[in-house]
Design an enzyme around this catalytic site. Structure first.
Site, short mmCIF file in Angstrom:
data_model
loop_
_atom_site.label_atom_id
_atom_site.label_comp_id
_atom_site.label_asym_id
_atom_site.label_seq_id
_atom_site.Cartn_x
_atom_site.Cartn_y
_atom_site.Cartn_z
N ASN A 1 -19.11 12.91 23.42
CA ASN A 1 -20.22 12.85 22.58
C ASN A 1 -21.14 14.17 22.77
O ASN A 1 -21.73 14.25 24.09
CB ASN A 1 -21.29 11.50 23.11
CG ASN A 1 -22.46 11.22 22.34
OD1 ASN A 1 -23.02 12.39 21.89
ND2 ASN A 1 -23.15 10.06 22.33
N HIS B 1 -21.87 10.43 13.83
CA HIS B 1 -22.19 11.03 14.96
C HIS B 1 -21.17 10.25 15.74
O HIS B 1 -20.88 9.16 15.93
CB HIS B 1 -23.65 10.68 15.37
CG HIS B 1 -23.83 10.95 17.02
ND1 HIS B 1 -23.45 12.06 17.50
CD2 HIS B 1 -24.12 10.05 17.85
CE1 HIS B 1 -23.68 11.84 18.78
NE2 HIS B 1 -24.13 10.69 18.97
N CYS C 1 -29.20 13.04 18.63
CA CYS C 1 -27.96 12.74 18.16
C CYS C 1 -28.17 12.77 16.45
O CYS C 1 -27.20 12.82 15.88
CB CYS C 1 -27.17 11.49 18.53
SG CYS C 1 -27.07 11.49 20.29
C1 LIG Z 1 -22.20 2.99 27.94
C2 LIG Z 1 -20.91 1.85 27.38
C3 LIG Z 1 -19.76 2.53 27.14
C4 LIG Z 1 -20.99 0.82 28.53
O1 LIG Z 1 -20.04 -0.17 28.09
P1 LIG Z 1 -20.67 -1.78 28.25
O2 LIG Z 1 -19.33 -2.63 27.57
O3 LIG Z 1 -22.00 -1.90 27.69
O4 LIG Z 1 -20.64 -1.96 29.79
P2 LIG Z 1 -21.77 -2.72 30.40
O5 LIG Z 1 -22.92 -1.80 30.90
O6 LIG Z 1 -21.89 -3.98 29.87
O7 LIG Z 1 -21.03 -2.98 31.74
C5 LIG Z 1 -19.58 -3.85 31.65
C6 LIG Z 1 -18.84 -3.79 32.82
O8 LIG Z 1 -18.37 -2.48 33.12
C7 LIG Z 1 -18.94 -1.89 34.35
N1 LIG Z 1 -18.92 -0.55 34.03
C8 LIG Z 1 -20.28 0.01 33.30
N2 LIG Z 1 -20.00 1.33 33.51
C9 LIG Z 1 -18.82 1.74 33.93
C10 LIG Z 1 -18.07 2.77 34.01
N3 LIG Z 1 -18.38 4.05 33.79
N4 LIG Z 1 -16.91 2.81 34.60
C11 LIG Z 1 -16.42 1.58 34.86
N5 LIG Z 1 -17.00 0.41 34.90
C12 LIG Z 1 -17.97 0.38 34.20
C13 LIG Z 1 -20.17 -2.67 34.44
O9 LIG Z 1 -20.54 -2.57 36.02
C14 LIG Z 1 -19.84 -3.87 34.35
O10 LIG Z 1 -19.00 -4.69 35.18
P3 LIG Z 1 -19.17 -6.35 35.27
O11 LIG Z 1 -18.83 -6.91 34.09
O12 LIG Z 1 -18.00 -6.45 36.63
O13 LIG Z 1 -20.73 -6.73 35.93
C15 LIG Z 1 -21.65 1.14 26.12
O14 LIG Z 1 -22.81 0.36 26.36
C16 LIG Z 1 -22.07 2.27 25.07
O15 LIG Z 1 -21.16 2.79 24.41
N6 LIG Z 1 -23.08 2.24 24.42
C17 LIG Z 1 -23.68 2.99 23.43
C18 LIG Z 1 -23.74 4.43 24.05
C19 LIG Z 1 -23.89 5.55 23.13
O16 LIG Z 1 -23.02 5.52 21.95
N7 LIG Z 1 -24.85 6.44 23.43
C20 LIG Z 1 -24.91 7.47 22.67
C21 LIG Z 1 -25.93 7.22 21.72
S1 LIG Z 1 -26.27 8.66 20.80
#
Ligand SMILES: CC(C)(COP(=O)(O)OP(=O)(O)OC[C@H]1O[C@@H](n2cnc3c(N)ncnc32)[C@H](O)[C@@H]1OP(=O)(O)O)[C@@H](O)C(=O)NCCC(=O)NCCS
Length: 303
Positions: A259, A228, A88
């Site tokens: 993304n 990004h 990215c």
């Molecule tokens: C991936 C991302 C959206 C996940 O969001 P998050 O808030 O961190 O989610 P978590 O992994 O903490 O999970 C929170 C809850 O949502 C749930 N969950 C995770 N992914 C899910 C999905 N795709 N759909 C629904 N629920 C989901 C989890 O099971 C968890 O549930 P719980 O609280 O009952 O245990 C987030 O971490 C993110 O955007 N990270 C950066 C990613 C990024 O920018 N990547 C590119 C870099 S270049």
């Protein structure tokens, strides 16, 4: 395709829709179209391109590079060419390298392409990656100028976090497991979403500010911010931390493009220009960040 909901995806990522390439459409196909559009917009002939830099992590061949094929397709036969594997951050790395190539006289014009076909390397049922990534290409022609139009590039990385976003298993391990008849998933992107999120909102704004300072500016001098397009919440957090003035136009392409890794910055810039949201000559802060973990940022004049 996964245990999720439209509402969850919109709230956590800001993504409403995104694009997938056709199954028979390659990274090179997409890059050649973006490259041709960039040459036409710049009014530069392909034969004047000295270097083609292709930022991609989804070209399916370890060798040859995508860039050599893109140069051939565009008719840039005098060009050197190579791929940049900075995920990215790749496009912003490309802008920094292009700037140096031109300043040293190595190339007069450099074509920088960011292109990804992430759907080939993402498991659509994976709840941490399946809803985020998408396919796209964007490109820019960079050339000589009497006035500084690209500020110093600030780049770096954190090699202790290589596993935060990684193609797993690697191809050699995959091959060994298959030879040993051990069941193995195919190599696909794995992401530790929370670790990446913390790094992006915690460390990256400092890099962005350093790039603005290195250009001899303050955030009050900026017209446009094109980070990004990782996640809308990351963009919103950066805007707050950087204390950008309200009039600064912020790229929010993720809502409709997802993304697209190395493609996201030129894709957003191109769309904002076409929509009349920004104009040539404005001052923009670009920052790419992602797998590595790695980052690169610079202030540029919108072409
Ligand atoms: C991936 C991302 C959206 C996940 O969001 P998050 O808030 O961190 O989610 P978590 O992994 O903490 O999970 C929170 C809850 O949502 C749930 N969950 C995770 N992914 C899910 C999905 N795709 N759909 C629904 N629920 C989901 C989890 O099971 C968890 O549930 P719980 O609280 O009952 O245990 C987030 O971490 C993110 O955007 N990270 C950066 C990613 C990024 O920018 N990547 C590119 C870099 S270049």
């Amino acid at each position: 395709m996964m245990d999720s909901s439209d509402q969850w995806i919109r709230e956590r990522s800001g993504i409403i829709e995104r694009r997938w390439a056709a199954t028979d459409e390659s990274v090179v196909d997409m890059a050649a179209i973006a490259g041709a559009n960039a040459l036409a917009a710049a009014g530069v002939d392909a034969s004047d391109i000295g270097t083609v830099l292709c930022a991609t992590v989804t070209h399916p061949y370890q060798t040859p590079s995508a860039a050599v094929e893109i140069a051939e397709r565009l008719g840039a036969r005098a060009a050197g060419s190579t791929d940049l594997s900075s995920a990215c951050a790749g496009f912003a790395y490309g802008v920094g390298i292009a700037d140096a190539l031109i300043r040293t006289g190595t190339s007069e014009y450099v074509l920088v392409v960011g292109v990804e076909k992430l759907t080939d390397f993402v498991d659509p049922s994976d709840r941490s990656t399946g809803f985020i990534f998408a396919d796209a290409a964007g490109a820019a022609v960079i050339g000589p100028s009497d006035v500084a139009a690209i500020g110093p590039t600030l780049w770096g990385g954190d090699g202790t976090q290589t596993e935060a976003i990684i193609l797993d298993p690697d191809w050699v391990t995959h091959r060994k497991l298959i030879a040993a008849q051990v069941e193995t998933p195919w190599p696909r992107l794995q992401m530790q979403g929370q670790a990446v999120f913390r790094w992006a909102v915690g460390d990256i704004p400092r890099v962005a500010l350093a790039a603005v300072e290195a250009a001899g500016l303050t955030v009050d001098d900026l017209d446009v911010f094109i980070p990004h397009q990782a996640n809308m919440r990351i963009t919103d957090s950066m805007v707050r931390t950087l204390k950008l003035p309200e009039r600064v136009v912020v790229a929010r392409d993720i809502a409709t493009s997802g993304n697209t890794s190395g493609a996201s910055i030129p894709l957003a810039m191109s769309r904002m220009l076409e929509a009349g949201e920004i104009e040539s000559g404005q001052t923009a802060l670009l920052i790419g960040f992602g797998a590595g973990l790695s980052y690169a940022a610079q202030v540029v004049t919108i072409p």
